[in-house]
Design an enzyme around this catalytic site. Structure first.
Site: not given
Ligand code: PGA
Length: 259
Positions: A137, A142, A135, A66
């Site tokens: 990811h 996400e 979280d 990313d």
């Protein structure tokens, strides 16, 4: 199912994964690696420095997961710079063979598709290194990300921006958008190696490995992959229900199977 390997600490996890990667590169000099950024993979890259010394890495290719969108590629925290600093230069990789999704704004609408083509043209990723966000990811997929998603622009959650604020002047300085390999892209890699260290990752790891398959915890997508190694320290493993079984399986794993 994912193979869970509980190691003493991050350095031991980094050494284990680096041993495997170095053996892979020696066996297959044109190996295609999938690189992750963040703090978690740093012990892998550090351990690779000695393990790849003297190994011909000129044919190795690599693709990052990313990049931030709209951040100057020359910014020290752009993933282009991080990968250059932590991986390309210390390991002596050919910069032209190490690619990231393009996060610059002109043409961003085509950047995901272009990246998918680049990965396909390289023959796909042999081994994908993954961290995991608090979280849940992987990459920057996400919660809510489709298991079929491909490389595209995503909006970072507030939690991710707060988690990454340590690299910037504060959470508001963390870019709001990123471009990330999709979960579908990640699942196409031939071997996934997910690392997680510390108590802050325990809930996400348990959800990824033992929880239900759900887009609400994107890392649970790894359960769909036939070859996954999850390398965790005791703290990150602390809420796993089958930890004793994972320890027993690893302790008695036939040597010929490797990682
Ligand atoms: P970290 O990030 O390695 O810096 O904890 C992991 C991630 O966000 O994927």
């Amino acid at each position: 199912m994912a193979e869970v390997i509980i190691v003493r600490d991050a350095a031991a996890g980094g050494a284990l994964v680096a041993d495997h990667i170095a053996a892979l590169v020696r066996r297959r000099p044109e190996t295609v690696l999938g690189l992750a950024t963040g703090s978690t993979p740093l012990p892998v890259y550090a351990a690779l420095r000695t393990r790849l010394a003297g190994v011909d890495v000129s044919h190795v290719r690599a693709f990052a997961l990313d990049e931030y969108v709209g951040l100057d590629p020359a910014h020290p925290e752009s993933y282009a710079r991080v990968i250059e600093r932590e991986v390309v230069r210390p390991l002596g990789l050919d910069p032209a063979r190490v690619r990231l999704p393009r996060g610059t704004l002109p043409g961003i609408e085509h950047a995901g598709e272009d990246y998918e083509h680049e990965i396909a043209d390289a023959g796909g990723i042999d081994l994908q290194i993954l961290g995991i966000g608090s979280d849940g990811h992987i990459g920057f997929n996400e919660p809510g990300s489709s298991f079929a998603s491909r490389t595209r622009v995503k909006t970072l959650t507030r939690q991710t921006r707060e988690d990454n604020a340590r690299f910037f002047a504060g959470p508001d300085e963390v870019p709001r958008h990123c471009i990330t390999q999709g979960l579908g892209t990640i699942l196409d890699a031939r071997h996934l190696v997910l690392l997680a260290f510390g108590e802050g990752k325990a809930a996400a790891v348990a959800g990824a490995v033992e929880g239900p398959l759900t887009a609400s915890l994107p890392a649970s997508a790894i359960q769909l992959h036939e070859r996954v190694s999850v390398v965790v320290d005791e703290a990150a493993a602390s809420t796993l229900g089958f930890a004793d079984y994972y320890r027993e399986a690893w302790a008695h794993k036939p040597a010929w199977q490797g990682l």
